[in-house]
Every structure is written in C-alpha cells, then in structure tokens.
Scaffold this motif. Structure first.
Motif, PDB file in Angstrom:
ATOM      1  N   GLY A 178       1.346 -10.016  20.165  1.00  0.00           N
ATOM      2  CA  GLY A 178       2.724  -9.622  20.353  1.00  0.00           C
ATOM      3  C   GLY A 178       3.708 -10.202  19.350  1.00  0.00           C
ATOM      4  O   GLY A 178       3.339 -10.940  18.431  1.00  0.00           O
ATOM      5  N   PHE A 179       4.973  -9.842  19.517  1.00  0.00           N
ATOM      6  CA  PHE A 179       6.070 -10.362  18.695  1.00  0.00           C
ATOM      7  C   PHE A 179       7.168 -10.861  19.615  1.00  0.00           C
ATOM      8  O   PHE A 179       7.169 -10.599  20.820  1.00  0.00           O
ATOM      9  N   ARG A 180       8.120 -11.580  19.041  1.00  0.00           N
ATOM     10  CA  ARG A 180       9.191 -12.187  19.822  1.00  0.00           C
ATOM     11  C   ARG A 180      10.456 -11.330  19.811  1.00  0.00           C
ATOM     12  O   ARG A 180      10.847 -10.784  18.774  1.00  0.00           O
ATOM     13  N   LEU A 181      11.096 -11.259  20.972  1.00  0.00           N
ATOM     14  CA  LEU A 181      12.400 -10.637  21.103  1.00  0.00           C
ATOM     15  C   LEU A 181      13.317 -11.666  21.746  1.00  0.00           C
ATOM     16  O   LEU A 181      13.092 -12.091  22.886  1.00  0.00           O
ATOM     17  N   MET A 182      14.328 -12.112  21.000  1.00  0.00           N
ATOM     18  CA  MET A 182      15.235 -13.147  21.471  1.00  0.00           C
ATOM     19  C   MET A 182      16.570 -12.506  21.840  1.00  0.00           C
ATOM     20  O   MET A 182      17.294 -12.019  20.973  1.00  0.00           O
ATOM     21  N   ARG A 183      16.870 -12.501  23.127  1.00  0.00           N
ATOM     22  CA  ARG A 183      18.111 -11.904  23.613  1.00  0.00           C
ATOM     23  C   ARG A 183      19.168 -12.989  23.790  1.00  0.00           C
ATOM     24  O   ARG A 183      19.005 -13.918  24.574  1.00  0.00           O
ATOM     25  N   PHE A 184      20.267 -12.849  23.066  1.00  0.00           N
ATOM     26  CA  PHE A 184      21.381 -13.786  23.139  1.00  0.00           C
ATOM     27  C   PHE A 184      22.352 -13.329  24.232  1.00  0.00           C
ATOM     28  O   PHE A 184      22.835 -12.188  24.205  1.00  0.00           O
ATOM     29  N   LEU A 185      22.628 -14.232  25.171  1.00  0.00           N
ATOM     30  CA  LEU A 185      23.544 -13.951  26.281  1.00  0.00           C
ATOM     31  C   LEU A 185      24.736 -14.900  26.171  1.00  0.00           C
ATOM     32  O   LEU A 185      24.738 -15.990  26.754  1.00  0.00           O
ATOM     33  N   PRO A 186      25.757 -14.527  25.401  1.00  0.00           N
ATOM     34  CA  PRO A 186      26.878 -15.448  25.165  1.00  0.00           C
ATOM     35  C   PRO A 186      27.568 -15.918  26.439  1.00  0.00           C
ATOM     36  O   PRO A 186      27.958 -17.092  26.529  1.00  0.00           O
ATOM     37  N   ALA A 187      27.734 -15.047  27.413  1.00  0.00           N
ATOM     38  CA  ALA A 187      28.444 -15.429  28.632  1.00  0.00           C
ATOM     39  C   ALA A 187      27.714 -16.526  29.399  1.00  0.00           C
ATOM     40  O   ALA A 187      28.336 -17.342  30.092  1.00  0.00           O
ATOM     41  N   GLN A 188      26.386 -16.561  29.273  1.00  0.00           N
ATOM     42  CA  GLN A 188      25.584 -17.576  29.945  1.00  0.00           C
ATOM     43  C   GLN A 188      25.226 -18.753  29.027  1.00  0.00           C
ATOM     44  O   GLN A 188      24.592 -19.704  29.463  1.00  0.00           O
ATOM     45  N   ASN A 189      25.592 -18.648  27.730  1.00  0.00           N
ATOM     46  CA  ASN A 189      25.211 -19.667  26.750  1.00  0.00           C
ATOM     47  C   ASN A 189      23.701 -19.904  26.759  1.00  0.00           C
ATOM     48  O   ASN A 189      23.220 -21.038  26.764  1.00  0.00           O
ATOM     49  N   GLN A 190      22.965 -18.798  26.740  1.00  0.00           N
ATOM     50  CA  GLN A 190      21.510 -18.865  26.792  1.00  0.00           C
ATOM     51  C   GLN A 190      20.888 -17.836  25.849  1.00  0.00           C
ATOM     52  O   GLN A 190      21.494 -16.807  25.537  1.00  0.00           O
ATOM     53  N   ILE A 191      19.663 -18.143  25.413  1.00  0.00           N
ATOM     54  CA  ILE A 191      18.851 -17.203  24.644  1.00  0.00           C
ATOM     55  C   ILE A 191      17.563 -16.977  25.435  1.00  0.00           C
ATOM     56  O   ILE A 191      16.798 -17.917  25.662  1.00  0.00           O
ATOM     57  N   GLU A 192      17.338 -15.762  25.875  1.00  0.00           N
ATOM     58  CA  GLU A 192      16.091 -15.405  26.543  1.00  0.00           C
ATOM     59  C   GLU A 192      15.066 -15.034  25.478  1.00  0.00           C
ATOM     60  O   GLU A 192      15.282 -14.086  24.722  1.00  0.00           O
ATOM     61  N   VAL A 193      13.979 -15.773  25.412  1.00  0.00           N
ATOM     62  CA  VAL A 193      12.925 -15.502  24.436  1.00  0.00           C
ATOM     63  C   VAL A 193      11.776 -14.811  25.152  1.00  0.00           C
ATOM     64  O   VAL A 193      11.199 -15.357  26.091  1.00  0.00           O
ATOM     65  N   ARG A 194      11.458 -13.605  24.714  1.00  0.00           N
ATOM     66  CA  ARG A 194      10.397 -12.811  25.340  1.00  0.00           C
ATOM     67  C   ARG A 194       9.346 -12.462  24.297  1.00  0.00           C
ATOM     68  O   ARG A 194       9.668 -12.155  23.147  1.00  0.00           O
ATOM     69  N   THR A 195       8.083 -12.500  24.695  1.00  0.00           N
ATOM     70  CA  THR A 195       6.982 -12.109  23.822  1.00  0.00           C
ATOM     71  C   THR A 195       6.393 -10.819  24.376  1.00  0.00           C
ATOM     72  O   THR A 195       5.984 -10.762  25.539  1.00  0.00           O
ATOM     73  N   TRP A 196       6.378  -9.799  23.534  1.00  0.00           N
ATOM     74  CA  TRP A 196       5.961  -8.464  23.955  1.00  0.00           C
ATOM     75  C   TRP A 196       4.801  -7.985  23.086  1.00  0.00           C
ATOM     76  O   TRP A 196       4.822  -8.146  21.866  1.00  0.00           O
ATOM     77  N   ASN A 197       3.789  -7.416  23.725  1.00  0.00           N
ATOM     78  CA  ASN A 197       2.623  -6.889  23.021  1.00  0.00           C
ATOM     79  C   ASN A 197       2.744  -5.370  22.912  1.00  0.00           C
ATOM     80  O   ASN A 197       2.491  -4.655  23.882  1.00  0.00           O
ATOM     81  N   PRO A 198       3.136  -4.844  21.745  1.00  0.00           N
ATOM     82  CA  PRO A 198       3.322  -3.401  21.614  1.00  0.00           C
ATOM     83  C   PRO A 198       2.009  -2.632  21.527  1.00  0.00           C
ATOM     84  O   PRO A 198       1.998  -1.415  21.717  1.00  0.00           O
ATOM     85  N   VAL A 199       0.911  -3.323  21.219  1.00  0.00           N
ATOM     86  CA  VAL A 199      -0.395  -2.657  21.171  1.00  0.00           C
ATOM     87  C   VAL A 199      -0.850  -2.306  22.582  1.00  0.00           C
ATOM     88  O   VAL A 199      -1.308  -1.185  22.856  1.00  0.00           O
ATOM     89  N   LYS A 200      -0.697  -3.254  23.501  1.00  0.00           N
ATOM     90  CA  LYS A 200      -1.072  -3.024  24.903  1.00  0.00           C
ATOM     91  C   LYS A 200       0.070  -2.424  25.716  1.00  0.00           C
ATOM     92  O   LYS A 200      -0.146  -1.937  26.822  1.00  0.00           O
ATOM     93  N   GLY A 201       1.280  -2.490  25.170  1.00  0.00           N
ATOM     94  CA  GLY A 201       2.429  -2.013  25.926  1.00  0.00           C
ATOM     95  C   GLY A 201       2.684  -2.878  27.140  1.00  0.00           C
ATOM     96  O   GLY A 201       2.924  -2.387  28.239  1.00  0.00           O
ATOM     97  N   ALA A 202       2.615  -4.201  26.959  1.00  0.00           N
ATOM     98  CA  ALA A 202       2.763  -5.118  28.080  1.00  0.00           C
ATOM     99  C   ALA A 202       3.359  -6.433  27.613  1.00  0.00           C
ATOM    100  O   ALA A 202       3.250  -6.810  26.445  1.00  0.00           O
TER     101      ALA A 202
END
Length: 351
Positions: free
Chosen positions: A300-324
């Motif tokens: 997989g690869f990383r998708l980092m979602r920045f949430l300024p209102a919460q002062n947080q970065i959600e880091v998610r790892t997604w596998n596009p080959v498996k779709g999961a």
C-alpha cells in the motif's frame, strides 16, 4: 478506484483511539486536505528486471500503476493537494524501468503538485550519479508549474551528481496555510544540505516537510541478514551513496533538519525489512518533528489527511492492489503502525 472497507479512527483523547468501521473511507470533510506519500516502487516485471523467465515480456509495474491510478481517482474525494515519492522509483537503473516510471507519474502531471526523492537504486552504484533520473524527470519538466520552487543546480561540470532536479523543492497552500516540501536525494552531500538550509531559511514563514530516501531503519549497518529485521532501529548512522561525501541520516538531521523550527514532518522509505516505523522528536527550537518510514512493497501507500480544526493528521495506509485498508502485515502486525493519528498544531489555541 474508490477506497472501501477502511477503518476511520475518531480521536477521543490524545492517547485513546476507537476505530469506527464503515463501508468506505468517507470523503475528506470540508476544511481538510490530504497529502499522498508513495513508498518505494521497485516492483517491476518483464524486460529490464533480474528475472530471466520474463526477459521477453514488456516491462511493467502493476503496483506503481495501481497507486497512481488510485491517487488520480481520489484527488477530489480526499482533497489531495500534494503527492510525494520517497525514492527507489526503479529497482534497476535502466531505461526500461525509467520509461515505465515516467508513464506512471505522467498520470499525476498537471493534475496535482508532486515531488520525487532520489533513492540509492535511482543512482549508478555508490557514486551519486543520477543521470537517468535527470533524463526522465529533469527540471525542465516542471518549469511550467508555479508550485515548482527550483532545484539544487549541481556541481560545476558535473550536473549528473546531485543536479537537475535530483534535489528539489515545491510550494503549495491549503486551507489558508502555506507549505514548503523539500525532496532530497539519498545521503545528500554537504553542498546539497547547505542549499536545503538556505531554501528552508528563505521560506521560514511556511510550514516545512522533508522527503528523503534514507532516514529510519537499523541504526548500524547490518552485518548479517537478520540484523535488518532484529537489530536496534532509529535514525540511521550508515549510508549507501556518495561515498565519503555522503551524509548519514543522523548527519542530515544534525546539519540541516534539526535547525529549522518550521519543520514538522520527515517522510522516508528505503527499508523494506522495517517496512513501517515512526517516531516524534524535538528540533533545536523545540518544534515537534514526526519522522515516518513507509516501504510497503505491494502492501500500500500512505494517505495523510490534515484536519486543521482538530489539529491532527490522520495517517492511513491503503492497498490499491487489493482494494483494502492495510491493517497489518506479516512484518508489522500492529495496526497502529499503519493506521494512526498525529498531533500537529494548525489552528491557534482557544487559550
């Protein structure tokens, strides 16, 4: 390709995260944005690889294609504002693989700002010669874009060493915040770090990110195969490129990264036998710097979602080959190494 069956954690307290399961990763909410991080993409098939059985097959990279296809499909839903590649774009430094890599990255070209770090596999031997990278991803390729800040020019009469976009920086803005992201080659020599220091100082009013190929992994140079898995790990004190002129990860931190109070994030790859690792440290000015390693292979690869209102970065790892969602791997079974949340101050405190 839509992201489905992924767990989205809701932060209740800084150290207490409960997963909420849904059928798909919901679109990034209003006021948020994402940065995609592509790990090492060394998964080539066909001609130009080590496989004799595939010698007559065309050169392909299904994993790289799946990642860039997924990013393009998700640009709007996830509000992706930047894409960063941590290096080792190719496995063997030859035209067959570079042509495939260029075709994969072309899917992003003109659609989203992006930058690329040069890995040790992207150079010739240990000399630091990145001539083929420069052939397929030269400075001129980015001249039309206002987000492209520039690159280290290289040494006089020797541009194949560190020059022509092998070290570059990009500028972008999102949700009222201005960012600079510097892409540095593996074991960047002192002249490159001097350039990076000047660039980061000149843009001290921007929030800074660095992507470089080597950072976290086995502390010491492994002496036997098992050391890559089992030896103590952290910021590495050994190197692969540029010979005596190259800097270890620790030296790059001391000579450059630690000096800049606007730096908050370092992304790296290189260590497939570590695969995923993170640490948060303090720079010289007391700023927290999150160091994130991702070298997932086909996981997989990383998708980092920045949430300024919460002062947080959600880091998610997604596998596009498996779709999961990548919840665990054989090497790293702990979910919180693949799906986690970082604290990062983006809005002023109510106090």
């Amino acid at each position: 390709m839509k992201l489905q069956t992924i767990c989205v954690p809701m932060l209740l307290l800084a150290a207490s995260v409960l997963p909420v399961h849904g059928e798909e990763l919901p679109p990034a909410p209003q006021g948020s944005f994402s940065i995609a991080v592509i790990p090492d993409t060394q998964h080539y098939k066909g001609r130009g690889t080590h496989s004799k059985k595939q010698a007559k097959d065309p050169t392909t990279n299904p994993v790289f294609e799946a990642i860039t296809d997924c990013i393009v499909d998700e640009l709007d839903r996830q509000r992706i504002v930047f894409v960063s590649h941590v290096g080792d774009i190719v496995d063997i430094n030859n035209d067959e693989q570079w042509a495939v890599a260029q075709n994969c990255v072309d899917k992003l070209h003109g659609k989203v700002p992006y930058g690329i770090s040069v890995g040790n596999h992207d150079m010739t031997g240990k000399t630091g010669n990145s001539a083929l990278f420069q052939k397929y991803f030269p400075r001129s390729r980015f001249a039309e874009f206002d987000w492209y800040g520039g690159c280290y020019p290289g040494e006089p009469n020797q541009p194949e060493i560190s020059g022509n976009n092998a070290n570059s920086y990009q500028l972008f803005s999102a949700e009222g915040m201005d960012f600079i992201i510097v892409h540095l080659e593996c074991n960047a020599p002192d002249p490159v770090l001097n350039w990076a220091n000047e660039v980061l100082t000149r843009h001290a009013d921007r929030r800074a990110i660095v992507t470089t190929h080597m950072d976290l992994g086995p502390l010491e140079h492994p002496k036997q195969p098992g050391d890559y898995f089992d030896a103590p790990k952290g910021r590495m004190v050994w190197k692969k490129c540029h010979g005596a002129n190259g800097n270890t990860s620790q030296q790059m931190w001391e000579k450059c990264f630690s000096k800049h109070k606007n730096l908050f994030l370092i992304c790296c790859g290189d260590q497939s036998r570590t695969q995923a690792m993170r640490q948060s440290v303090k720079g010289q000015h007391g700023n927290t710097v999150h160091e994130l390693l991702s070298d997932y292979g086909a996981e997989g690869f990383r998708l980092m979602r920045f949430l300024p209102a919460q002062n947080q970065i959600e880091v998610r790892t997604w596998n596009p080959v498996k779709g999961a969602s990548c919840e665990k791997t054989k090497l790293i079974p702990e979910r919180d190494q693949h799906q986690f949340t970082l604290d990062y101050q983006m809005t002023k405190s109510a106090d």
